[in-house]
Motif scaffolding. Structure first.
Motif, PDB file in Angstrom:
ATOM      1  N   MET A 281       0.851  -1.170   0.000  1.00 13.75           N
ATOM      2  CA  MET A 281       0.000   0.000   0.000  1.00 13.75           C
ATOM      3  C   MET A 281       0.903   1.242   0.000  1.00 13.75           C
ATOM      4  SD  MET A 281      -2.957   0.774   2.711  1.00 13.75           S
ATOM      5  CE  MET A 281      -3.631   2.357   2.917  1.00 13.75           C
ATOM      6  N   PRO A 282       0.651   2.196  -0.907  1.00 11.83           N
ATOM      7  CA  PRO A 282       1.509   3.383  -0.964  1.00 11.83           C
ATOM      8  C   PRO A 282       1.333   4.278   0.264  1.00 11.83           C
ATOM      9  CG  PRO A 282      -0.308   3.599  -2.496  1.00 11.83           C
ATOM     10  CD  PRO A 282      -0.375   2.201  -1.926  1.00 11.83           C
ATOM     11  N   ASP A 283       2.385   4.980   0.589  1.00 13.90           N
ATOM     12  CA  ASP A 283       2.365   5.895   1.734  1.00 13.90           C
ATOM     13  C   ASP A 283       1.452   7.079   1.404  1.00 13.90           C
ATOM     14  OD1 ASP A 283       2.825   7.469   3.902  1.00 13.90           O
ATOM     15  OD2 ASP A 283       4.981   7.653   3.610  1.00 13.90           O
ATOM     16  N   PRO A 284       0.375   7.326   2.181  1.00 18.58           N
ATOM     17  CA  PRO A 284      -0.541   8.425   1.868  1.00 18.58           C
ATOM     18  C   PRO A 284       0.105   9.799   2.021  1.00 18.58           C
ATOM     19  CG  PRO A 284      -1.140   7.413   3.950  1.00 18.58           C
ATOM     20  CD  PRO A 284      -0.049   6.569   3.349  1.00 18.58           C
ATOM     21  N   ARG A 285       1.225   9.872   2.768  1.00 19.16           N
ATOM     22  CA  ARG A 285       1.898  11.159   2.935  1.00 19.16           C
ATOM     23  C   ARG A 285       2.638  11.587   1.673  1.00 19.16           C
ATOM     24  NH1 ARG A 285       5.168   9.533   8.092  1.00 19.16           N
ATOM     25  NH2 ARG A 285       5.280   7.719   6.764  1.00 19.16           N
ATOM     26  N   SER A 286       2.754  10.689   0.709  1.00 20.30           N
ATOM     27  CA  SER A 286       3.444  11.040  -0.534  1.00 20.30           C
ATOM     28  C   SER A 286       2.464  11.322  -1.671  1.00 20.30           C
ATOM     29  CB  SER A 286       4.397   9.918  -0.944  1.00 20.30           C
ATOM     30  OG  SER A 286       3.648   8.755  -1.248  1.00 20.30           O
ATOM     31  N   ALA A 287       1.183  11.363  -1.370  1.00 17.96           N
ATOM     32  CA  ALA A 287       0.162  11.598  -2.394  1.00 17.96           C
ATOM     33  C   ALA A 287      -0.164  13.089  -2.498  1.00 17.96           C
ATOM     34  CB  ALA A 287      -1.098  10.810  -2.063  1.00 17.96           C
ATOM     35  N   ARG A 288      -0.463  13.507  -3.686  1.00 25.06           N
ATOM     36  CA  ARG A 288      -0.876  14.884  -3.936  1.00 25.06           C
ATOM     37  C   ARG A 288      -2.274  15.119  -3.353  1.00 25.06           C
ATOM     38  NH1 ARG A 288      -1.002  17.764  -9.821  1.00 25.06           N
ATOM     39  NH2 ARG A 288      -2.607  19.271  -9.352  1.00 25.06           N
ATOM     40  N   ILE A 289      -2.498  16.314  -2.816  1.00 22.77           N
ATOM     41  CA  ILE A 289      -3.796  16.677  -2.259  1.00 22.77           C
ATOM     42  C   ILE A 289      -4.366  17.817  -3.096  1.00 22.77           C
ATOM     43  CG2 ILE A 289      -5.016  17.568  -0.242  1.00 22.77           C
ATOM     44  CD1 ILE A 289      -2.717  16.432   1.476  1.00 22.77           C
ATOM     45  N   ASP A 290      -5.491  17.578  -3.749  1.00 20.70           N
ATOM     46  CA  ASP A 290      -6.151  18.605  -4.551  1.00 20.70           C
ATOM     47  C   ASP A 290      -7.218  19.291  -3.710  1.00 20.70           C
ATOM     48  OD1 ASP A 290      -4.850  18.421  -7.101  1.00 20.70           O
ATOM     49  OD2 ASP A 290      -5.815  16.473  -7.323  1.00 20.70           O
ATOM     50  N   ILE A 291      -7.135  20.628  -3.636  1.00 19.97           N
ATOM     51  CA  ILE A 291      -8.078  21.410  -2.840  1.00 19.97           C
ATOM     52  C   ILE A 291      -8.593  22.536  -3.722  1.00 19.97           C
ATOM     53  CG2 ILE A 291      -8.417  22.733  -0.723  1.00 19.97           C
ATOM     54  CD1 ILE A 291      -5.753  21.403   0.216  1.00 19.97           C
ATOM     55  N   GLY A 292      -9.683  22.309  -4.417  1.00 18.78           N
ATOM     56  CA  GLY A 292     -10.268  23.356  -5.256  1.00 18.78           C
ATOM     57  C   GLY A 292      -9.286  23.893  -6.275  1.00 18.78           C
ATOM     58  N   PRO A 293      -9.002  25.194  -6.227  1.00 13.60           N
ATOM     59  CA  PRO A 293      -8.164  25.801  -7.261  1.00 13.60           C
ATOM     60  C   PRO A 293      -6.659  25.612  -7.055  1.00 13.60           C
ATOM     61  CG  PRO A 293      -8.931  27.482  -5.758  1.00 13.60           C
ATOM     62  CD  PRO A 293      -9.607  26.189  -5.354  1.00 13.60           C
TER      63      PRO A 293
END
Length: 84
Positions: free
Chosen positions: A1-13
């Protein structure tokens, strides 16, 4: 399972990207220009300030609405002013 801390977080704009080999995150708008880096605690503090400003604004709006309703009721002789 990939580390969630290395995932991009999209927040609106805009989005938050983890900076490789650092405990920092980079935020950039849709155009990708003017990226700013900060630690996770910096982004949490910013989000807290945004939520606090929104709470203050909503309180001001509610007081303005109440004043408008009371003023309109006071101008209409047939209306009952709910604030008296």
């Amino acid at each position: 399972m990939p580390d969630p801390r290395s995932a991009r977080i999209d927040i609106g704009p805009f989005h938050l990207d983890p900076v490789p080999d650092a405990a920092r995150w980079r935020v950039a708008g849709r155009d990708g220009e003017d990226a700013i880096e900060g630690g996770w605690s910096d982004w949490v503090a910013l989000a807290h300030r945004v939520l606090r400003a929104d709470e203050l604004w909503r309180g001001l709006e509610a007081r303005g609405d109440a004043w408008d309703e009371g003023f309109a009721a006071g101008r209409d002789p047939g209306a009952v002013n709910p604030y008296r």
